[in-house]
Design a protein around this motif. Structure first.
Motif, PDB file in Angstrom:
ATOM      1  N   LEU A  10      15.997  -8.546  -7.220  1.00  0.00           N
ATOM      2  CA  LEU A  10      14.570  -8.621  -6.931  1.00  0.00           C
ATOM      3  C   LEU A  10      14.015  -9.924  -7.482  1.00  0.00           C
ATOM      4  O   LEU A  10      14.107 -10.195  -8.680  1.00  0.00           O
ATOM      5  CB  LEU A  10      13.836  -7.425  -7.548  1.00  0.00           C
ATOM      6  CG  LEU A  10      12.324  -7.367  -7.321  1.00  0.00           C
ATOM      7  CD1 LEU A  10      11.999  -7.293  -5.835  1.00  0.00           C
ATOM      8  CD2 LEU A  10      11.717  -6.175  -8.062  1.00  0.00           C
ATOM      9  N   VAL A  11      13.460 -10.739  -6.580  1.00  0.00           N
ATOM     10  CA  VAL A  11      12.861 -12.029  -6.963  1.00  0.00           C
ATOM     11  C   VAL A  11      11.394 -12.003  -6.548  1.00  0.00           C
ATOM     12  O   VAL A  11      11.077 -11.885  -5.362  1.00  0.00           O
ATOM     13  CB  VAL A  11      13.581 -13.215  -6.288  1.00  0.00           C
ATOM     14  CG1 VAL A  11      12.940 -14.531  -6.723  1.00  0.00           C
ATOM     15  CG2 VAL A  11      15.061 -13.204  -6.613  1.00  0.00           C
ATOM     16  N   LEU A  12      10.519 -12.093  -7.529  1.00  0.00           N
ATOM     17  CA  LEU A  12       9.082 -12.129  -7.279  1.00  0.00           C
ATOM     18  C   LEU A  12       8.528 -13.423  -7.858  1.00  0.00           C
ATOM     19  O   LEU A  12       8.783 -13.743  -9.027  1.00  0.00           O
ATOM     20  CB  LEU A  12       8.380 -10.933  -7.924  1.00  0.00           C
ATOM     21  CG  LEU A  12       8.858  -9.538  -7.499  1.00  0.00           C
ATOM     22  CD1 LEU A  12       8.096  -8.477  -8.271  1.00  0.00           C
ATOM     23  CD2 LEU A  12       8.699  -9.327  -6.011  1.00  0.00           C
ATOM     24  N   SER A  13       7.800 -14.170  -7.053  1.00  0.00           N
ATOM     25  CA  SER A  13       7.205 -15.421  -7.520  1.00  0.00           C
ATOM     26  C   SER A  13       5.757 -15.493  -7.066  1.00  0.00           C
ATOM     27  O   SER A  13       5.378 -14.878  -6.067  1.00  0.00           O
ATOM     28  CB  SER A  13       7.997 -16.629  -7.009  1.00  0.00           C
ATOM     29  OG  SER A  13       8.011 -16.655  -5.600  1.00  0.00           O
ATOM     30  N   ILE A  26       0.214  -6.539  -6.669  1.00  0.00           N
ATOM     31  CA  ILE A  26       1.610  -6.865  -6.988  1.00  0.00           C
ATOM     32  C   ILE A  26       2.266  -5.708  -7.734  1.00  0.00           C
ATOM     33  O   ILE A  26       3.421  -5.353  -7.485  1.00  0.00           O
ATOM     34  CB  ILE A  26       1.689  -8.166  -7.801  1.00  0.00           C
ATOM     35  CG1 ILE A  26       1.134  -9.345  -6.992  1.00  0.00           C
ATOM     36  CG2 ILE A  26       3.114  -8.442  -8.250  1.00  0.00           C
ATOM     37  CD1 ILE A  26       1.088 -10.643  -7.751  1.00  0.00           C
ATOM     38  N   ARG A  27       1.516  -5.107  -8.628  1.00  0.00           N
ATOM     39  CA  ARG A  27       2.036  -3.959  -9.384  1.00  0.00           C
ATOM     40  C   ARG A  27       2.372  -2.807  -8.436  1.00  0.00           C
ATOM     41  O   ARG A  27       3.431  -2.184  -8.547  1.00  0.00           O
ATOM     42  CB  ARG A  27       1.007  -3.520 -10.424  1.00  0.00           C
ATOM     43  CG  ARG A  27       1.407  -2.270 -11.193  1.00  0.00           C
ATOM     44  CD  ARG A  27       0.308  -1.839 -12.134  1.00  0.00           C
ATOM     45  NE  ARG A  27       0.618  -0.595 -12.803  1.00  0.00           N
ATOM     46  CZ  ARG A  27      -0.210   0.049 -13.624  1.00  0.00           C
ATOM     47  NH1 ARG A  27      -1.404  -0.467 -13.876  1.00  0.00           N
ATOM     48  NH2 ARG A  27       0.152   1.187 -14.187  1.00  0.00           N
ATOM     49  N   GLN A  28       1.475  -2.505  -7.503  1.00  0.00           N
ATOM     50  CA  GLN A  28       1.734  -1.428  -6.551  1.00  0.00           C
ATOM     51  C   GLN A  28       2.932  -1.732  -5.664  1.00  0.00           C
ATOM     52  O   GLN A  28       3.726  -0.850  -5.324  1.00  0.00           O
ATOM     53  CB  GLN A  28       0.488  -1.194  -5.696  1.00  0.00           C
ATOM     54  CG  GLN A  28      -0.715  -0.664  -6.463  1.00  0.00           C
ATOM     55  CD  GLN A  28      -0.428   0.681  -7.117  1.00  0.00           C
ATOM     56  OE1 GLN A  28       0.230   1.541  -6.553  1.00  0.00           O
ATOM     57  NE2 GLN A  28      -0.921   0.837  -8.345  1.00  0.00           N
ATOM     58  N   CYS A  29       3.076  -2.998  -5.316  1.00  0.00           N
ATOM     59  CA  CYS A  29       4.228  -3.411  -4.508  1.00  0.00           C
ATOM     60  C   CYS A  29       5.527  -3.197  -5.273  1.00  0.00           C
ATOM     61  O   CYS A  29       6.522  -2.712  -4.734  1.00  0.00           O
ATOM     62  CB  CYS A  29       4.071  -4.878  -4.106  1.00  0.00           C
ATOM     63  SG  CYS A  29       5.476  -5.575  -3.216  1.00  0.00           S
ATOM     64  N   LEU A  30       5.508  -3.554  -6.549  1.00  0.00           N
ATOM     65  CA  LEU A  30       6.694  -3.401  -7.389  1.00  0.00           C
ATOM     66  C   LEU A  30       7.092  -1.936  -7.517  1.00  0.00           C
ATOM     67  O   LEU A  30       8.272  -1.582  -7.438  1.00  0.00           O
ATOM     68  CB  LEU A  30       6.416  -4.000  -8.770  1.00  0.00           C
ATOM     69  CG  LEU A  30       7.598  -4.183  -9.718  1.00  0.00           C
ATOM     70  CD1 LEU A  30       8.639  -5.099  -9.100  1.00  0.00           C
ATOM     71  CD2 LEU A  30       7.130  -4.740 -11.048  1.00  0.00           C
ATOM     72  N   VAL A  31       6.112  -1.073  -7.692  1.00  0.00           N
ATOM     73  CA  VAL A  31       6.382   0.364  -7.789  1.00  0.00           C
ATOM     74  C   VAL A  31       6.964   0.893  -6.485  1.00  0.00           C
ATOM     75  O   VAL A  31       7.885   1.722  -6.486  1.00  0.00           O
ATOM     76  CB  VAL A  31       5.085   1.122  -8.159  1.00  0.00           C
ATOM     77  CG1 VAL A  31       5.306   2.636  -8.083  1.00  0.00           C
ATOM     78  CG2 VAL A  31       4.619   0.716  -9.544  1.00  0.00           C
ATOM     79  N   LYS A  32       6.443   0.394  -5.378  1.00  0.00           N
ATOM     80  CA  LYS A  32       6.933   0.846  -4.064  1.00  0.00           C
ATOM     81  C   LYS A  32       8.375   0.389  -3.836  1.00  0.00           C
ATOM     82  O   LYS A  32       9.212   1.149  -3.337  1.00  0.00           O
ATOM     83  CB  LYS A  32       6.023   0.269  -2.978  1.00  0.00           C
ATOM     84  CG  LYS A  32       6.157   0.933  -1.627  1.00  0.00           C
ATOM     85  CD  LYS A  32       5.408   2.235  -1.567  1.00  0.00           C
ATOM     86  CE  LYS A  32       5.385   2.795  -0.149  1.00  0.00           C
ATOM     87  NZ  LYS A  32       4.686   4.093  -0.085  1.00  0.00           N
ATOM     88  N   LEU A  33       8.682  -0.832  -4.217  1.00  0.00           N
ATOM     89  CA  LEU A  33      10.030  -1.359  -4.009  1.00  0.00           C
ATOM     90  C   LEU A  33      11.059  -0.634  -4.873  1.00  0.00           C
ATOM     91  O   LEU A  33      12.246  -0.623  -4.554  1.00  0.00           O
ATOM     92  CB  LEU A  33      10.057  -2.856  -4.320  1.00  0.00           C
ATOM     93  CG  LEU A  33       9.234  -3.763  -3.405  1.00  0.00           C
ATOM     94  CD1 LEU A  33       9.325  -5.202  -3.877  1.00  0.00           C
ATOM     95  CD2 LEU A  33       9.704  -3.652  -1.957  1.00  0.00           C
ATOM     96  N   ALA A  34      10.601  -0.027  -5.963  1.00  0.00           N
ATOM     97  CA  ALA A  34      11.522   0.690  -6.852  1.00  0.00           C
ATOM     98  C   ALA A  34      12.129   1.916  -6.183  1.00  0.00           C
ATOM     99  O   ALA A  34      13.077   2.509  -6.709  1.00  0.00           O
ATOM    100  CB  ALA A  34      10.798   1.095  -8.132  1.00  0.00           C
TER     101      ALA A  34
END
Length: 394
Positions: A248-251, A232-240
Motif C-alpha cells: 500500500l502506497v499513499l502519497s 483519506i482515513r476513510q479510504c484507508l479503512v475501506k482498503l483494509a
C-alpha cells in the motif's frame, strides 16, 4: 530499429519467393538451383524470423520519437501485426510535440493507434501519463479536449477487451471514466495506481469497486490537495478489507495527518510494504503499525511528529524489515540509532532527522562496527555530524 527490420524482412521474403520460383522455372528441378540463389533464399528466410509473431515487440512505449513523420507508417504496420503485445505505455503530456504534426497530411493520430490497440486481447500492463504527475495535480478540473476524450474512450475499450493485471493512470480522470475502468478490470487487476480527488472519495462507487478487486496485491494512490484528512482515513479503512493486499502506497501533494487506529489487526498482519509519502501519523498510530505488522518488509513514512527514541522503546522494528525510509524525524539520539542497527535484515536505510540533540558519531560507529548491518546496499543518512571516521567504518 526492430520495426524497420520487420518491414524490410517482409519485403525480402517476397523477393526470395520470386527468386526461388524463377530459379526452379528457368533451370528446371533436375538441374539444381544456382548457389547464389540458395544463399539469398537462406538469408531471406532468416530475416523472415523477424516477421513472425514471436519476434514482434511485446512492449510498446509511445513517445515523441514514434510520432515523427518518418516513423509513422512503420509504427502503424508493426502495431497492427503485433499479436503478442503485453505492455503498453503512452504519455498524454506529449501534446506540445504532437500539436506540431500535420495529422491531415500524414494520416496519423494517436487515437487511431489506441483504437487499434483497444482491439488487442493480449495486453497485461497499461501505463498512462507517465510523466511528472504533479503537472496534472492542480488541473484536474480543466475540461478535456475532443482528442483526449477519444483517447480515454479507447482506454476504456482497451480495459474491456484485455485481462489487465497492472494499471497506472497518472492523469486526471473524470469520475465516470474511472468507474468504467475499475468496472472492467476488477476481476483481473493485481496492481493499480491513480491520482485521487475529493469527488472520488465522496462517490461510493469508486471505493466499492476498488475493494471488489479481490486479486489486487498493490495499490498506489496519489491524493490531491482537494482530499481532506478525514476522507483519506476513510479510504484507508475501506482498503483494509482487501484480503490479498500486500503493498500500500499513499502519497499526498501537501502534508496531511492520517490515522491508522481503525485498521484491523488482520490487515496489519498481512501487509508487507507500507509507504506513506508526505503523510504523517501520531506516536500511537506508529506504535500500532510497528507492533502488529509482523510481516512488514518495507516501511516509509514522515516522522515529523515522532520521537524515534521513545517509539522504539515501546515497540521494536519488524524482524524481517529490509527497507526503512523515515523522513523529517522529529528527534533521534544515540539510542534510536542503536535500536535501528539491531535489525540485521535491513538492506536499505534512508534517515533524515530534524533534531539531532543527543546523536553522536559514537552511535554511528557502534552501529556499523558490530557488523549487524552488513546486508546494507543503499544508505542515506542526512546527519550533519557525519565525519571521516563514520564514513570509514561504514
Amino acid at each position: 530499429e526492430q520495426i524497420r527490420i520487420c518491414n524490410v524482412a517482409a519485403q525480402m521474403l517476397v523477393f526470395a519467393k520470386r527468386i526461388n520460383y524463377k530459379a526452379n522455372y528457368d533451370i528446371g528441378e533436375g538441374d539444381g538451383v544456382p548457389i547464389i540463389f540458395i544463399r539469398m533464399i537462406s538469408v531471406c528466410k532468416r530475416f523472415n524470423s523477424f516477421c513472425n509473431d514471436a519476434f514482434l515487440p511485446h512492449q510498446l512505449i509511445i513517445d515523441s520519437g514514434m510520432l515523427k513523420e518518418k516513423n509513422l507508417d512503420q509504427t502503424f504496420k508493426t502495431v497492427e501485426r503485433a499479436s503478442q503485445l503485453r505492455y503498453l505505455q503512452f504519455d498524454m503530456l506529449l501534446k506540445p510535440y504532437v500539436n506540431e504534426l500535420n495529422f491531415t497530411r500524414t494520416g496519423w493520430q494517436l487515437n487511431n493507434l489506441l483504437r487499434i490497440l483497444s482491439e488487442k486481447k493480449t495486453l497485461k500492463i497499461l501505463k498512462i501519463g507517465c510523466s511528472d504527475s504533479e503537472e496534472w495535480m492542480a488541473d484536474w478540473n480543466i475540461p478535456l479536449n475532443n482528442s483526449e476524450k477519444c483517447a480515454l474512450e479507447n482506454v476504456i475499450r482497451l480495459c474491456q477487451n484485455n485481462k489487465l493485471n497492472v494499471v497506472e493512470v497518472n492523469i486526471p480522470l473524470e469520475i465516470e471514466t474511472l468507474v468504467q475502468i475499475l468496472l472492467n478490470i476488477r476481476t483481473t487487476i493485481r496492481s493499480i495506481k491513480f491520482i485521487c480527488y475529493s469527488n472520488y472519495l465522496q462517490d461510493k462507487r469508486v471505493l466499492d469497486l476498488l475493494t471488489a478487486c479481490s486479486l489486487i496485491k498493490s495499490i498506489h494512490i496519489d491524493f490531491s490537495d482537494s482530499c481532506k484528512a478525514h476522507d483519506i482515513r476513510q479510504c484507508l479503512v475501506k482498503l483494509a478489507n482487501l484480503k490479498n493486499l500486500k503493498m500500500l502506497v499513499l502519497s499526498s501533494q501537501s502534508s496531511k495527518q492520517v490515522s491508522a487506529t481503525d485498521l484491523s489487526l488482520t490487515f496489519l498482519h498481512q501487509i508487507q510494504s507500507l509507504h506513506l509519502n508526505n503523510l504523517f501519523m501520531s506516536d500511537t498510530c506508529c506504535e500500532r503499525i510497528l507492533s502488529n505488522c509482523n510481516n512488514l518488509k518495507e516501511f516509509s513514512a514522515d516522522f515529523s511528529e515522532i520521537n524515534l527514541d521513545g517509539l522504539l522503546q515501546k515497540s521494536s522494528l519488524p524482524k524481517y524489515l529490509d527497507k526503512l525510509l523515515l523522513t523529517n524525524i522529529a528527534h533521534m539520539s544515540d539510542n534510536g540509532m542503536i535500536e535501528i542497527s539491531k535489525s540485521c535484515y535491513l538492506q536499505e536505510i534512508h534517515l533524515s532527522v530534524l533534531d539531532i540533540n543527543g546523536l553522536t558519531t559514537k552511535s554511528i560507529f557502534e552501529a556499523f562496527s558490530c557488523n549487524r548491518l552488513r546486508n546494507i546496499n543503499t544508505l542515506v543518512l542526512d546527519f550533519p555530524i557525519i565525519n571521516d571516521s563514520c564514513v570509514k567504518v561504514i
